[in-house]
Design an enzyme around this catalytic site. Structure first.
Site, short mmCIF file in Angstrom:
data_model
loop_
_atom_site.label_atom_id
_atom_site.label_comp_id
_atom_site.label_asym_id
_atom_site.label_seq_id
_atom_site.Cartn_x
_atom_site.Cartn_y
_atom_site.Cartn_z
N HIS A 1 0.86 -1.19 0.00
CA HIS A 1 0.00 0.00 0.00
C HIS A 1 0.89 1.23 0.00
O HIS A 1 1.75 1.37 0.88
CB HIS A 1 -0.88 0.02 1.25
CG HIS A 1 -1.79 -1.17 1.38
ND1 HIS A 1 -3.05 -1.18 0.84
CD2 HIS A 1 -1.63 -2.37 1.99
CE1 HIS A 1 -3.64 -2.35 1.11
NE2 HIS A 1 -2.80 -3.09 1.81
N HIS B 1 -2.37 10.02 6.14
CA HIS B 1 -3.16 10.71 5.11
C HIS B 1 -3.19 12.22 5.33
O HIS B 1 -3.31 12.99 4.38
CB HIS B 1 -4.58 10.13 5.06
CG HIS B 1 -4.65 8.78 4.39
ND1 HIS B 1 -5.69 7.91 4.56
CD2 HIS B 1 -3.77 8.16 3.56
CE1 HIS B 1 -5.46 6.81 3.85
NE2 HIS B 1 -4.30 6.93 3.25
N ARG C 1 -7.70 9.43 -3.40
CA ARG C 1 -8.40 10.30 -2.45
C ARG C 1 -8.63 11.66 -3.07
O ARG C 1 -7.90 12.08 -3.96
CB ARG C 1 -7.54 10.50 -1.20
CG ARG C 1 -7.84 9.58 -0.06
CD ARG C 1 -6.93 9.88 1.12
NE ARG C 1 -5.52 9.67 0.80
CZ ARG C 1 -4.55 10.47 1.18
NH1 ARG C 1 -4.79 11.57 1.88
NH2 ARG C 1 -3.29 10.19 0.85
N ASP D 1 -11.51 1.19 -0.95
CA ASP D 1 -11.60 1.10 0.50
C ASP D 1 -13.02 0.66 0.84
O ASP D 1 -13.98 1.38 0.58
CB ASP D 1 -11.29 2.47 1.13
CG ASP D 1 -11.21 2.39 2.65
OD1 ASP D 1 -11.89 1.51 3.25
OD2 ASP D 1 -10.48 3.20 3.24
N GLU E 1 -9.18 -11.64 6.63
CA GLU E 1 -8.11 -11.02 7.41
C GLU E 1 -8.44 -11.14 8.91
O GLU E 1 -7.56 -11.15 9.75
CB GLU E 1 -8.06 -9.54 7.01
CG GLU E 1 -6.73 -8.91 7.02
CD GLU E 1 -6.80 -7.47 6.53
OE1 GLU E 1 -7.79 -7.07 5.85
OE2 GLU E 1 -5.86 -6.74 6.83
N ASP F 1 2.93 -2.90 4.39
CA ASP F 1 3.17 -1.48 4.69
C ASP F 1 4.56 -1.36 5.28
O ASP F 1 4.72 -1.37 6.50
CB ASP F 1 2.12 -1.00 5.70
CG ASP F 1 0.69 -1.16 5.20
OD1 ASP F 1 0.29 -0.38 4.32
OD2 ASP F 1 -0.02 -2.07 5.67
P1 5GP Z 1 -3.19 4.05 0.61
O1 5GP Z 1 -4.30 3.28 -0.07
O2 5GP Z 1 -3.69 5.32 1.22
O3 5GP Z 1 -2.01 4.26 -0.27
O4 5GP Z 1 -2.63 3.12 1.79
C1 5GP Z 1 -3.25 3.03 3.07
C2 5GP Z 1 -4.56 2.28 2.99
O5 5GP Z 1 -4.33 0.92 2.63
C3 5GP Z 1 -5.29 2.18 4.33
O6 5GP Z 1 -6.08 3.30 4.56
C4 5GP Z 1 -6.13 0.91 4.16
O7 5GP Z 1 -7.31 1.18 3.44
C5 5GP Z 1 -5.24 0.05 3.29
N1 5GP Z 1 -4.44 -0.90 4.08
C6 5GP Z 1 -3.14 -0.81 4.42
N2 5GP Z 1 -2.75 -1.88 5.14
C7 5GP Z 1 -3.82 -2.68 5.24
C8 5GP Z 1 -4.05 -3.95 5.85
O8 5GP Z 1 -3.16 -4.58 6.49
N3 5GP Z 1 -5.31 -4.45 5.75
C9 5GP Z 1 -6.30 -3.82 5.08
N4 5GP Z 1 -7.50 -4.40 5.02
N5 5GP Z 1 -6.11 -2.62 4.50
C10 5GP Z 1 -4.89 -2.06 4.58
#
Ligand code: 5GP
Length: 342
Positions: A15, A63, A98, A137, A200, A283
């Site tokens: 992510h 964010h 976003r 999301d 998960e 992450d």
């Molecule tokens: P972004 O999409 O903003 O680049 O990365 C952060 C987002 O990735 C978080 O807000 C969440 O929606 C998702 N995310 C990151 N790590 C995880 C995880 O371990 N499990 C889940 N379900 N979502 C994650």
């Protein structure tokens, strides 16, 4: 440790905003001192344990720090360069587009900017092939999911093969996958590959049963699929019959406490069955890790030989969403590096 760094690697579950390093975070915090965000709020140390909910709180903080096109470009370029420096040769980055009114950020600009970062890295000769998965999301519900799918489809058609798929992520305790089925089905029908976070947490059994009928092209985590942890034979059957690769993130799962300890990680269950397992970071910024460390951790926990580790990294090539010629190119690269490194 050198072996794991030199090992050519494929990263399929990263992510964007969770992958921002502490060095880049420092830069962002300096740019936005009024937010009063400190280091401890954007990353969790390897020794620490948090609830999944606390992990998701961290993303809210990040964010705030990454809220403009300029920020996205900065973090995306840095993340790509860091993966390349860690020996990752092929990366599928994922991120949730976003919109931020104050900075003029739109979902469209968000995706364009990530693609621009990928282009710039390529132009600058960074030794890595990067593709992008547009993330949905689950917290935002079915309408937003459908909008995101449309956006992903548009970009798939005009990005020259960089946008390859769709991710489903976000807090697994919120919402139900059944409401998102139409959007996911549409994505699949238009040729986007599906990488879905599945089981998960234990309460997602019915949802996984449903989503596995799509079927997804890859599974994120899949922690509670097998019967030993409250999943079911039917779920395992579906995964095995369709041979759906599982993306596994050891450090993330142990810090987030969905897995009690490294030796209890479901990697063991699936790996022993010869099922395609792909080690990933999830992450790397938030969980203070990198892909080399994840391979080393798997090797020491599950007593993998150097040859096993090599095969694990090579097997990941077949699990990518890259077109066939790219897979062949990667296979060739692995074959050439093998004598040198193994
Ligand atoms: P972004 O999409 O903003 O680049 O990365 C952060 C987002 O990735 C978080 O807000 C969440 O929606 C998702 N995310 C990151 N790590 C995880 C995880 O371990 N499990 C889940 N379900 N979502 C994650």
């Amino acid at each position: 440790a050198l072996f794991y760094r030199q090992l050519p690697k494929v990263e399929l579950h990263a992510h964007l905003n969770g992958s921002v390093s502490s060095e880049t975070m420092d830069l962002l915090m300096k740019r936005k001192p009024h937010l009063n965000i400190e280091r401890g709020m954007t990353a969790i140390l390897r020794e620490q344990r948090r609830s999944l909910d606390e992990c998701f709180q961290v993303f809210k903080v990040i964010h705030q720090l990454v809220d403009s096109g300029e920020d996205i470009l900065l973090v995306a370029k840095a993340v790509i360069q860091e993966f390349a420096a860690d020996g990752v040769k092929y990366l599928e980055l994922r991120s949730t587009p976003r919109e931020v009114t104050e900075t003029g950020l739109t979902k469209q600009i968000y995706i364009e900017t990530v693609l621009e970062a990928i282009r710039q890295c390529k132009q600058e000769g960074v030794d890595i092939d990067v593709r992008f998965l547009v993330a949905v999301d689950r917290r935002h519900g079915p309408e937003v999911a459908m909008e995101t799918v449309k956006l992903a489809e548009d970009f798939m058609l005009c990005s020259g093969g960089t946008v390859v798929g769709l991710d489903l992520s976000g807090d697994p305790t919120v919402g139900h996958g059944k409401t998102l089925l139409p959007a996911l089905q549409k994505a699949k029908n238009c040729g986007l590959k599906l990488a879905l976070h599945l089981s998960e947490v234990p309460s997602q059994r019915d949802e996984s049963e449903l989503l596995l009928n799509l079927p997804p092209d890859r599974i994120g985590h899949g922690t509670f699929l097998h019967p030993e942890v409250g999943g079911s034979d039917s779920l395992v059957d579906k995964v095995c019959k369709q041979n759906i690769p599982i993306e596994m993130c050891l450090t993330s799962n142990v810090i987030g406490q969905t897995v009690p300890s490294y030796d209890k990680h479901h990697f063991q269950y699936w790996y022993n069955r010869g099922h395609p397992c792909v080690l990933c970071t999830d992450d790397k910024g938030v969980f203070s890790t990198d892909l080399s460390q994840e391979y080393q951790l798997a090797a020491s926990t599950f007593k993998l030989s150097a040859e096993d580790v090599w095969n694990l990294s090579q097997q990941a090539i077949g699990c990518t969403f890259a077109p066939e010629p790219i897979k062949q190119k990667l296979e060739k690269m692995w074959a050439e590096l093998k004598q040198q490194i193994l």
